[in-house]
Design an enzyme around this catalytic site. Structure first.
Site, short mmCIF file in Angstrom:
data_model
loop_
_atom_site.label_atom_id
_atom_site.label_comp_id
_atom_site.label_asym_id
_atom_site.label_seq_id
_atom_site.Cartn_x
_atom_site.Cartn_y
_atom_site.Cartn_z
N MET A 182 -16.81 84.73 174.01
CA MET A 182 -16.93 85.85 174.94
C MET A 182 -18.34 86.41 174.88
O MET A 182 -18.85 86.74 173.81
CB MET A 182 -15.91 86.95 174.59
CG MET A 182 -15.88 88.09 175.59
SD MET A 182 -14.49 89.23 175.37
CE MET A 182 -14.99 90.04 173.84
N CYS A 183 -19.00 86.48 176.02
CA CYS A 183 -20.35 87.03 176.15
C CYS A 183 -20.37 87.94 177.37
O CYS A 183 -19.40 88.02 178.12
CB CYS A 183 -21.37 85.91 176.34
SG CYS A 183 -21.42 84.70 175.00
N SER A 184 -21.48 88.61 177.58
CA SER A 184 -21.62 89.40 178.81
C SER A 184 -22.88 88.97 179.53
O SER A 184 -23.88 88.61 178.91
CB SER A 184 -21.66 90.90 178.52
OG SER A 184 -22.90 91.28 177.95
N ARG A 217 -18.65 92.68 174.12
CA ARG A 217 -18.37 91.29 174.45
C ARG A 217 -19.27 90.31 173.68
O ARG A 217 -18.98 89.11 173.64
CB ARG A 217 -18.55 91.05 175.96
CG ARG A 217 -17.66 91.88 176.84
CD ARG A 217 -17.86 91.52 178.31
NE ARG A 217 -17.57 90.11 178.55
CZ ARG A 217 -16.36 89.64 178.84
NH1 ARG A 217 -15.31 90.45 178.92
NH2 ARG A 217 -16.18 88.35 179.06
#
Length: 307
Positions: free
Chosen positions: A1-3, A36
């Protein structure tokens, strides 16, 4: 999960209604979604180009002052050897940043300079800044809040497949091509197939990161005469995996989402700007107290906005 984050001022400058600089806008979006991905972060920032000039950044040794100075001396000697004139330069954190005058072919130039030190980015208007830490830890280290330009991308990373280092952070540029950078949330599952295909066609890679692959793929398509919009469209057929990515060039930003659309992305648009984030809470940071009308693109779609 990244943003991921994106911002573009449609008329080429920050509107009077926006009190934040471009750098602060993107930092606020990233800080609002830092849950995130708290491991590292980065920005791809664009400003007005100057004819005959490029902006180039290299990673240098941050932990040893003597080694970092040696790195800079070696880089400057190589720049001169390639016929580039250094107009302005400085050491910022883990990077050596320079503004140069250069009139040769940029693809061969970056190939040669990449043998001297690891290049972070090259562009007529692009600077990529990325480092380990959360957005408001890194932004002061690299003077992000002072930046005021036309558009940019941002990213915070949750490391899942590689270590936490500045050079594994996003954004990534397309080696050999000026002003192309990408950020990405997800995974490209046919990475090695696509990489070998692009390498056979003469494309360069610096890392084994699938976000770099996206940048290289799009740059290759454009080098063959495709528009960026065409390249975004074909990427949906040729890149396998679960992903939402964004790309920026010197005058535009775009996105593509795979057929599952499991990786979120929210868009806000008005007469002056486009703001994009993985979650609406990031965009809300730019308009405190204001009710926003946002949208999330459906699966297997792409979009593009230009200055």
């Amino acid at each position: 999960m990244c943003s991921i984050a994106g911002l573009l001022f449609k008329h080429g400058k920050r509107p009077d209604s926006m009190p934040f600089t471009t750098g602060k806008c993107i930092t606020e979006i990233l800080d609002g979604t830092v849950h995130r991905g708290p491991d590292s972060c980065g920005w791809g920032l664009y400003r007005e180009a100057r004819e005959g000039e490029y902006r180039i950044r290299f990673f240098i040794d941050e932990d040893d002052a003597a080694k970092s100075q040696d790195d800079v001396v070696r880089i400057k000697e190589a720049l001169g050897g390639e016929g580039a004139e250094v107009l302005e330069d400085r050491i910022v954190g883990c990077m050596y940043a320079a503004r140069i005058r250069y009139g040769g072919k940029i693809e061969q130039f970056t190939l040669e300079m990449g043998r001297v030190a690891e290049i972070v980015s090259v562009g007529t208007s692009l600077d990529i800044i990325k480092d380990v830490g959360k957005p408001y830890e890194v932004c002061f280290r690299h003077d992000i809040l002072d930046f005021d330009g036309t558009h940019g991308l941002g990213h915070t990373r949750l490391a899942t497949e590689s270590g936490v280092h500045p050079n594994t952070s996003h954004p990534f540029w397309a080696p050999g091509f000026s002003d192309v950078c990408t950020v990405h949330n997800g995974q490209i599952t046919n990475y090695w197939i696509m990489r070998r295909r692009l390498e056979r066609r003469g494309m360069q890679f610096q890392t084994e990161n699938d976000t770099e692959l996206i940048a290289v793929y799009l740059a290759y398509q454009m080098s063959q005469g495709a528009t960026l919009e065409d390249a975004l469209k074909t990427s949906l057929d040729e890149l396998d995996g679960t992903y939402t990515y964004m790309v920026a060039t010197k005058d535009s930003i775009g996105y593509a989402k795979d057929k599952l659309a499991a990786k979120p992305m929210v868009i806000y648009e008005d007469d002056d700007l486009i703001a994009i984030a993985s979650e609406e809470v990031g965009i809300n940071r730019l308009f405190p107290g204001k009710a926003l009308i946002t949208r999330e693109p459906p699966p297997l779609t792409y979009g593009l906005w230009s200055l």
